[in-house]
Design a protein around this motif. Structure first.
Motif, PDB file in Angstrom:
ATOM      1  N   TYR A  63       0.792  -1.141  -0.004  1.00  0.00           N
ATOM      2  CA  TYR A  63      -0.022  -0.032  -0.002  1.00  0.00           C
ATOM      3  C   TYR A  63       0.841   1.174   0.041  1.00  0.00           C
ATOM      4  O   TYR A  63       2.023   1.149   0.565  1.00  0.00           O
ATOM      5  N   MET A  64       0.331   2.270  -0.661  1.00  0.00           N
ATOM      6  CA  MET A  64       0.976   3.455  -0.696  1.00  0.00           C
ATOM      7  C   MET A  64       1.128   4.081   0.775  1.00  0.00           C
ATOM      8  O   MET A  64       0.165   4.059   1.531  1.00  0.00           O
ATOM      9  N   ILE A  65       2.315   4.531   1.254  1.00  0.00           N
ATOM     10  CA  ILE A  65       2.579   5.233   2.620  1.00  0.00           C
ATOM     11  C   ILE A  65       1.549   6.580   2.610  1.00  0.00           C
ATOM     12  O   ILE A  65       1.749   7.320   1.811  1.00  0.00           O
ATOM     13  N   PRO A  66       0.741   6.827   3.589  1.00  0.00           N
ATOM     14  CA  PRO A  66      -0.031   7.978   3.412  1.00  0.00           C
ATOM     15  C   PRO A  66       1.029   9.268   3.712  1.00  0.00           C
ATOM     16  O   PRO A  66       2.047   9.243   4.489  1.00  0.00           O
ATOM     17  N   GLU A  67       0.600  10.376   3.125  1.00  0.00           N
ATOM     18  CA  GLU A  67       1.457  11.668   3.146  1.00  0.00           C
ATOM     19  C   GLU A  67       1.792  12.058   4.415  1.00  0.00           C
ATOM     20  O   GLU A  67       2.880  12.345   4.560  1.00  0.00           O
ATOM     21  N   SER A  68       0.951  11.924   5.608  1.00  0.00           N
ATOM     22  CA  SER A  68       1.272  12.242   6.840  1.00  0.00           C
ATOM     23  C   SER A  68       2.137  11.432   7.552  1.00  0.00           C
ATOM     24  O   SER A  68       2.959  11.748   8.857  1.00  0.00           O
ATOM     25  N   ASP A  69       2.411  10.223   7.047  1.00  0.00           N
ATOM     26  CA  ASP A  69       3.237   9.079   7.649  1.00  0.00           C
ATOM     27  C   ASP A  69       4.763   9.223   6.709  1.00  0.00           C
ATOM     28  O   ASP A  69       5.829   8.448   7.171  1.00  0.00           O
ATOM     29  N   LEU A  70       5.012   9.900   5.657  1.00  0.00           N
ATOM     30  CA  LEU A  70       6.277  10.006   5.135  1.00  0.00           C
ATOM     31  C   LEU A  70       7.346  10.578   6.051  1.00  0.00           C
ATOM     32  O   LEU A  70       7.243  11.485   6.668  1.00  0.00           O
ATOM     33  N   GLU A  71       8.442   9.865   6.061  1.00  0.00           N
ATOM     34  CA  GLU A  71       9.750  10.137   6.688  1.00  0.00           C
ATOM     35  C   GLU A  71      10.786  10.820   5.663  1.00  0.00           C
ATOM     36  O   GLU A  71      10.367  10.923   4.326  1.00  0.00           O
ATOM     37  N   LEU A  72      11.479  11.754   6.057  1.00  0.00           N
ATOM     38  CA  LEU A  72      12.322  12.441   5.299  1.00  0.00           C
ATOM     39  C   LEU A  72      13.072  11.673   4.199  1.00  0.00           C
ATOM     40  O   LEU A  72      13.773  10.503   4.850  1.00  0.00           O
ATOM     41  N   GLY A  73      13.191  11.925   2.926  1.00  0.00           N
ATOM     42  CA  GLY A  73      13.865  11.140   2.047  1.00  0.00           C
ATOM     43  C   GLY A  73      12.796  10.047   1.276  1.00  0.00           C
ATOM     44  O   GLY A  73      13.028   9.497   0.446  1.00  0.00           O
ATOM     45  N   GLN A  74      11.368   9.898   1.834  1.00  0.00           N
ATOM     46  CA  GLN A  74      10.777   9.265   1.109  1.00  0.00           C
ATOM     47  C   GLN A  74       9.911   9.880   0.152  1.00  0.00           C
ATOM     48  O   GLN A  74       9.778  11.160   0.267  1.00  0.00           O
ATOM     49  N   PHE A  75       9.312   9.107  -1.048  1.00  0.00           N
ATOM     50  CA  PHE A  75       8.883   9.973  -2.036  1.00  0.00           C
ATOM     51  C   PHE A  75       7.388   9.794  -1.994  1.00  0.00           C
ATOM     52  O   PHE A  75       6.718   8.728  -1.579  1.00  0.00           O
ATOM     53  N   ARG A  76       6.521  10.965  -1.966  1.00  0.00           N
ATOM     54  CA  ARG A  76       5.183  10.856  -2.177  1.00  0.00           C
ATOM     55  C   ARG A  76       4.730  10.277  -3.364  1.00  0.00           C
ATOM     56  O   ARG A  76       5.134  10.409  -4.328  1.00  0.00           O
ATOM     57  N   LEU A  77       3.581   9.584  -2.992  1.00  0.00           N
ATOM     58  CA  LEU A  77       2.836   9.025  -4.076  1.00  0.00           C
ATOM     59  C   LEU A  77       3.808   7.676  -4.743  1.00  0.00           C
ATOM     60  O   LEU A  77       3.262   6.908  -5.677  1.00  0.00           O
ATOM     61  N   LEU A  78       4.868   7.247  -4.282  1.00  0.00           N
ATOM     62  CA  LEU A  78       5.834   6.363  -4.953  1.00  0.00           C
ATOM     63  C   LEU A  78       6.128   5.419  -3.772  1.00  0.00           C
ATOM     64  O   LEU A  78       6.380   4.341  -4.069  1.00  0.00           O
ATOM     65  N   ASP A  79       6.378   5.661  -2.640  1.00  0.00           N
ATOM     66  CA  ASP A  79       6.755   4.840  -1.622  1.00  0.00           C
ATOM     67  C   ASP A  79       5.950   3.987  -0.831  1.00  0.00           C
ATOM     68  O   ASP A  79       4.589   4.402  -0.995  1.00  0.00           O
ATOM     69  N   VAL A  80       6.008   2.671  -0.685  1.00  0.00           N
ATOM     70  CA  VAL A  80       5.086   1.769  -0.253  1.00  0.00           C
ATOM     71  C   VAL A  80       5.742   1.352   1.013  1.00  0.00           C
ATOM     72  O   VAL A  80       6.952   1.226   1.443  1.00  0.00           O
ATOM     73  N   ASP A  81       4.663   0.295   1.677  1.00  0.00           N
ATOM     74  CA  ASP A  81       5.153  -0.247   3.013  1.00  0.00           C
ATOM     75  C   ASP A  81       5.580  -1.675   3.050  1.00  0.00           C
ATOM     76  O   ASP A  81       6.005  -2.118   3.873  1.00  0.00           O
ATOM     77  N   ASN A  82       5.583  -2.367   1.686  1.00  0.00           N
ATOM     78  CA  ASN A  82       6.075  -3.561   1.439  1.00  0.00           C
ATOM     79  C   ASN A  82       6.663  -3.667   0.158  1.00  0.00           C
ATOM     80  O   ASN A  82       5.871  -3.638  -1.039  1.00  0.00           O
ATOM     81  N   ARG A  83       7.906  -3.652   0.009  1.00  0.00           N
ATOM     82  CA  ARG A  83       8.771  -3.484  -1.269  1.00  0.00           C
ATOM     83  C   ARG A  83       9.041  -4.798  -1.603  1.00  0.00           C
ATOM     84  O   ARG A  83       9.061  -5.821  -1.012  1.00  0.00           O
ATOM     85  N   LEU A  84       9.135  -4.921  -2.889  1.00  0.00           N
ATOM     86  CA  LEU A  84       9.723  -6.153  -3.630  1.00  0.00           C
ATOM     87  C   LEU A  84      11.033  -6.125  -3.555  1.00  0.00           C
ATOM     88  O   LEU A  84      11.830  -5.181  -4.102  1.00  0.00           O
ATOM     89  N   ASN A  85      11.720  -7.275  -3.215  1.00  0.00           N
ATOM     90  CA  ASN A  85      13.187  -7.539  -2.913  1.00  0.00           C
ATOM     91  C   ASN A  85      13.554  -8.402  -3.950  1.00  0.00           C
ATOM     92  O   ASN A  85      13.065  -9.557  -4.199  1.00  0.00           O
ATOM     93  N   VAL A  86      14.540  -7.949  -4.697  1.00  0.00           N
ATOM     94  CA  VAL A  86      15.363  -9.043  -5.603  1.00  0.00           C
ATOM     95  C   VAL A  86      16.629  -8.987  -5.546  1.00  0.00           C
ATOM     96  O   VAL A  86      17.273  -7.848  -5.249  1.00  0.00           O
ATOM     97  N   PRO A  87      17.415  -9.891  -5.938  1.00  0.00           N
ATOM     98  CA  PRO A  87      19.058  -9.861  -5.866  1.00  0.00           C
ATOM     99  C   PRO A  87      19.612  -9.416  -7.224  1.00  0.00           C
ATOM    100  O   PRO A  87      19.006  -9.242  -8.088  1.00  0.00           O
ATOM    101  N   VAL A  88      20.615  -8.413  -7.076  1.00  0.00           N
ATOM    102  CA  VAL A  88      20.964  -7.887  -8.235  1.00  0.00           C
ATOM    103  C   VAL A  88      21.838  -8.563  -9.060  1.00  0.00           C
ATOM    104  O   VAL A  88      22.306  -9.881  -8.796  1.00  0.00           O
ATOM    105  N   ASP A  89      21.806  -8.598 -10.370  1.00  0.00           N
ATOM    106  CA  ASP A  89      22.512  -9.261 -11.518  1.00  0.00           C
ATOM    107  C   ASP A  89      21.977 -10.646 -11.410  1.00  0.00           C
ATOM    108  O   ASP A  89      22.649 -11.502 -11.634  1.00  0.00           O
ATOM    109  N   THR A  90      20.575 -10.889 -11.207  1.00  0.00           N
ATOM    110  CA  THR A  90      20.177 -12.120 -11.017  1.00  0.00           C
ATOM    111  C   THR A  90      18.788 -11.903 -12.086  1.00  0.00           C
ATOM    112  O   THR A  90      17.931 -11.128 -11.684  1.00  0.00           O
TER     113      THR A  90
END
Length: 106
Positions: free
Chosen positions: A1-28
């Motif tokens: 889910y999108m992080i609500p604007e009121s919960d964003l921390e410094l450095g997080q992007f409005r309308l782009l940051d999520v609470d559960n990211r997809l993690n993948v290994p590099v070069d794979t």
């Protein structure tokens, strides 16, 4: 889910940051398999060169290759209903060691 604007921390992007990211290994090569349960969605992460439709009742697949560590952002690029206009996607590309550590903690 999108992080609500009121919960964003410094450095997080409005309308782009999520609470559960997809993690993948590099070069794979990573296979993505998507499906929707309600309407057509579109898994689009332009910096990874992927745009994949998620269709109700069907499986669709593609592969991605993250060549650098970091965070890649995207959004659902389908007009899929009210409140769906800004469904963000965040993919973290981790070193193999970091990825295996994350995987073992799940």
């Amino acid at each position: 889910y999108m992080i609500p604007e009121s919960d964003l921390e410094l450095g997080q992007f409005r309308l782009l940051d999520v609470d559960n990211r997809l993690n993948v290994p590099v070069d794979t090569h990573t296979r993505l398999v998507v499906q929707s349960t309600d309407v057509i969605h579109d898994f689009a992460v332009p910096s990874l060169g992927t745009k994949l439709d998620a269709v109700p009742g069907r499986l669709n697949q593609t592969s991605i290759l993250a060549e650098r560590e970091g965070t890649y952002y995207g959004q659902c690029s389908e007009i899929c209903g009210v409140g769906h206009g800004f469904m963000p996607i965040a993919v973290d590309s981790l070193s193999l060691e970091e990825y295996l550590t994350w995987l073992s903690s799940m």
